[in-house]
Design a protein around this motif. Structure first.
Motif, short mmCIF file in Angstrom:
data_model
loop_
_atom_site.label_atom_id
_atom_site.label_comp_id
_atom_site.label_asym_id
_atom_site.label_seq_id
_atom_site.Cartn_x
_atom_site.Cartn_y
_atom_site.Cartn_z
N ALA A 158 40.75 35.21 52.15
CA ALA A 158 41.14 33.94 51.54
C ALA A 158 41.38 34.08 50.03
CB ALA A 158 40.08 32.88 51.80
N ALA A 159 40.55 34.91 49.38
CA ALA A 159 40.71 35.14 47.94
C ALA A 159 42.05 35.79 47.63
CB ALA A 159 39.56 36.00 47.41
N ASP A 160 42.51 36.64 48.54
CA ASP A 160 43.80 37.30 48.34
C ASP A 160 44.93 36.28 48.42
OD1 ASP A 160 44.85 39.91 47.80
OD2 ASP A 160 45.84 39.86 49.76
N GLU A 161 44.74 35.19 49.16
CA GLU A 161 45.74 34.13 49.24
C GLU A 161 45.67 33.21 48.02
OE1 GLU A 161 45.64 31.97 52.92
OE2 GLU A 161 45.13 33.75 54.09
N VAL A 162 44.45 32.95 47.53
CA VAL A 162 44.26 31.98 46.44
C VAL A 162 44.57 32.59 45.09
CG1 VAL A 162 42.57 30.52 45.27
CG2 VAL A 162 42.53 30.70 47.76
N MET A 163 44.03 33.78 44.79
CA MET A 163 44.22 34.43 43.48
C MET A 163 44.49 35.92 43.69
SD MET A 163 41.16 32.68 41.20
CE MET A 163 41.67 33.53 39.69
N PRO A 164 45.70 36.29 44.09
CA PRO A 164 46.00 37.69 44.40
C PRO A 164 45.69 38.66 43.26
CG PRO A 164 47.80 36.26 45.07
CD PRO A 164 46.87 35.42 44.28
N GLY A 165 45.97 38.26 42.01
CA GLY A 165 45.74 39.16 40.89
C GLY A 165 44.31 39.21 40.41
N ARG A 166 43.49 38.25 40.84
CA ARG A 166 42.09 38.19 40.42
C ARG A 166 41.17 38.12 41.63
NH1 ARG A 166 40.86 39.67 35.59
NH2 ARG A 166 39.34 38.02 35.16
N ARG A 167 41.57 38.80 42.68
CA ARG A 167 40.81 38.78 43.92
C ARG A 167 39.39 39.26 43.72
NH1 ARG A 167 43.74 42.33 47.15
NH2 ARG A 167 42.42 44.06 46.51
N GLY A 168 39.22 40.30 42.93
CA GLY A 168 37.89 40.87 42.72
C GLY A 168 36.93 39.89 42.07
N MET A 169 37.38 39.25 41.00
CA MET A 169 36.53 38.28 40.29
C MET A 169 36.14 37.13 41.20
SD MET A 169 37.46 35.87 37.01
CE MET A 169 38.48 34.83 38.06
N LEU A 170 37.12 36.55 41.91
CA LEU A 170 36.84 35.41 42.77
C LEU A 170 35.90 35.80 43.90
CD1 LEU A 170 37.37 32.48 43.51
CD2 LEU A 170 39.43 33.23 44.75
N PHE A 171 36.12 36.95 44.50
CA PHE A 171 35.27 37.42 45.60
C PHE A 171 33.82 37.57 45.15
CE2 PHE A 171 33.13 40.81 47.89
CZ PHE A 171 33.34 40.47 49.21
N VAL A 172 33.61 38.20 44.00
CA VAL A 172 32.25 38.42 43.51
C VAL A 172 31.55 37.10 43.22
CG1 VAL A 172 30.87 39.38 41.62
CG2 VAL A 172 32.71 40.73 42.62
N PHE A 173 32.28 36.16 42.63
CA PHE A 173 31.67 34.87 42.28
C PHE A 173 31.23 34.08 43.51
CE2 PHE A 173 33.57 34.94 37.85
CZ PHE A 173 32.33 34.93 37.22
N VAL A 174 31.93 34.24 44.64
CA VAL A 174 31.54 33.48 45.83
C VAL A 174 30.67 34.29 46.78
CG1 VAL A 174 33.60 32.03 45.71
CG2 VAL A 174 33.64 34.09 47.14
N THR A 175 30.37 35.54 46.45
CA THR A 175 29.49 36.35 47.32
C THR A 175 28.28 36.84 46.54
OG1 THR A 175 30.89 38.30 46.91
CG2 THR A 175 31.32 37.02 48.92
N ASN A 176 28.43 37.90 45.77
CA ASN A 176 27.25 38.50 45.14
C ASN A 176 26.62 37.60 44.08
OD1 ASN A 176 25.57 40.93 45.14
ND2 ASN A 176 26.18 41.10 42.99
N PHE A 177 27.44 36.85 43.33
CA PHE A 177 26.87 35.92 42.36
C PHE A 177 26.04 34.85 43.05
CE2 PHE A 177 27.11 31.99 39.84
CZ PHE A 177 26.52 32.43 38.66
N VAL A 178 26.51 34.40 44.21
CA VAL A 178 25.76 33.40 44.99
C VAL A 178 24.45 34.00 45.49
CG1 VAL A 178 25.81 31.97 47.06
CG2 VAL A 178 27.86 32.16 45.65
#
Length: 502
Positions: free
Chosen positions: A164-184
């Motif tokens: 889903a992150a690849d669909e929402v923010m393709p260029g910032r997939r890493g940042m978005l993924f970390v914020f909704v997984t490991n940061f949580v």
């Protein structure tokens, strides 16, 4: 008759159909994006409970020690801690398979239910006829059930969130993924110290503290159950899933090196992070002194756990800037060097206790900056969609095996290395863990590729070409699209019949 007389009726038939298709596509795009945003958010939010349930055991152990004294043995403490990890290994492997072969949504719903059930059982644990040993054995079983749900959350949530992150923010997939997984997850660790501290400061008894602390872990997964019921599988999963005749031997031949890299690095990271996290309360309790109150220990524990957050945030920002591979290697290496120095001057640092806690926090922070953030991200993006959950699950399972071995060996290693001197033993264990962190940085640099700038779909295409070159039938890919119902056309254009077939 004039040719133009035939053109008007033909246009009257064709244009409405074309207009309907165009409107349908335009309406679908914003809906798909909204669905992807909700998938990102609610895939990861239940991981708050996962971090919380792992971290809260540290202060629960302090409660058990103060309530039951010598009845709460070192062996029993380790057994309760390890039951979660054994459950996690089962959940990671099993639900990694489920979310690939059945679907992300089904996996997420099942794991949510198991986390709720396991947390509730832990809160209400009771030994037969008031038996203390029975209570601890019940907790061992219930934490195992919880672990299956917690473990299953990892491949299901991470696979869904990355797609889903690849669909929402393709260029910032890493940042978005970390914020909704490991940061949580790390926020869950902070909460695992804050909530018991509030209960302790309010004057609650130790039994109320540990039971209520376990019960609080029910709320995060319960709060997302409804939204997960409404989620859809991602578009990339629908196009690239493989639900039968999966060529595992071909997959292993292509990805064995990656699996060794993600699994091995995760083993080293969890071997370090989990025992140092779970037994941090005991270490701080001993370092403060025999007269330490629960609230004092919890306050220092909260400060220590808080260091997870800047580590996770900085790692998220670095992941897209310098790349996953460099971020993970730097985190491992910095943690290793710092830990060696801490181990050498361990006794001196304890004499300046606030400095010791800060350095301990930085030690854990660098683990989050590097492998803590990057291992989940890398494992969710270097494998193709068809096996993303399975490969992630196996990698994470090796990590939990490291946690199991680390927590099992932690207290015996302190006793063995210290020869009766607990402080000496703890210092030497710091050095051992730090050497493993340096080994983890070598594993990362040699075995893990950097897909920071690569879209998830690119690996899917490469995977298809690889299978085709080995004679595999590509018709197994993708979910079959549902047939359009004629009524949907009639609703827009009454009286018209649809000739569209799937």
């Amino acid at each position: 008759m004039d040719k133009s007389e035939y053109q008007e009726p033909i246009q009257a038939v064709i244009l409405p159909d074309q207009s309907f298709q165009q409107n349908e596509v335009e309406a679908k795009e914003p809906k798909s994006r909204i669905s992807a945003i909700f998938t990102v958010i609610f895939s990861g939010f239940a991981l708050l409970s996962d971090g919380y349930q792992v971290g809260v055991l540290s202060l629960v152990n302090v409660c058990f020690t103060k309530i039951y004294g010598d009845q709460f043995t070192s062996a029993m403490s380790t057994r309760i801690g390890n039951s979660l990890f054994i459950g996690c290994i089962i959940g990671q492997i099993g639900f990694g398979f489920v979310c690939d072969r059945v679907g992300r949504k089904v996996g997420l719903l099942l794991t949510t239910f198991l986390v709720i059930l396991g947390a509730a059982l832990c809160a209400g644990a009771y030994g037969a006829h008031g038996s203390v040993e029975g209570l601890f054995w019940a907790l061992t079983v219930y934490r195992g059930i919880l672990g299956v749900g917690v473990g299953g959350e990892y491949p299901c949530s991470s696979a869904s969130a990355s797609e889903a992150a690849d669909e929402v923010m393709p260029g910032r997939r890493g940042m978005l993924f970390v914020f909704v997984t490991n940061f949580v997850i790390d926020s869950g660790f902070v909460l695992s110290a804050l909530f018991p501290l509030i209960l302790g400061a309010a004057g609650c008894s130790y039994e109320v503290i540990w039971r209520t602390s376990f019960a609080f872990g029910v709320l995060p997964p319960l709060s997302v159950m409804y939204f997960r019921l409404k989620m859809d599988n991602s578009e990339i999963f629908q196009k690239n899933s493989m639900k039968k005749n999966v060529p595992y031997l071909l997959i292993l031949r292509r990805y064995w090196k990656y699996l060794l890299g993600t699994g091995g690095s995760w083993f080293f990271y969890n071997f370090i992070s989990y025992p140092f996290g779970i037994f941090a309360g005991t270490i701080l309790d001993n370092a403060i002194g025999a007269d330490a109150t629960f609230v004092q220990t919890a306050e220092w524990m909260l400060l220590l756990n808080f260091f997870y957050l800047p580590g996770s945030i900085s790692g998220a920002l670095a992941s897209d800037r310098i790349g996953r591979k460099k971020t993970m290697t730097l985190g491992f290496l910095t943690q290793g060097v710092l830990g060696i120095f801490m181990g050498i001057w361990y006794k001196n640092l304890l004499e300046i206790f606030p400095l010791f806690v800060v350095l301990y926090g930085v030690f854990m922070m660098m683990g989050e900056f590097g492998p803590g953030d990057m291992l989940g991200l890398v494992s969710a993006e270097i494998y193709p969609t068809a096996i993303r959950g399975t490969a992630y699950g196996w990698s994470a399972a090796f990590g939990k095996l490291g946690a199991f071995v680390g927590t099992s060996a932690f207290k015996p290693a302190i006793a063995s290395f210290g020869h009766g001197d607990q402080t000496l033993g703890q210092g030497r264990v710091f050095i051992l863990a730090s050497c493993l962190a340096i080994l983890g940085s070598i594993f990362t640099w040699i075995l893990i590729p950097d897909y920071s700038k690569k879209a998830l779909g690119e690996e899917d295409e490469d995977f298809r070409q690889y299978l085709a070159s080995n004679g595999f039938d590509l018709s197994n890919f993708g979910e079959k699209p549902a047939e359009m119902e004629p009524a949907s056309v009639e609703a827009v254009y009454p009286g018209e019949k649809s000739d569209v077939k799937a």
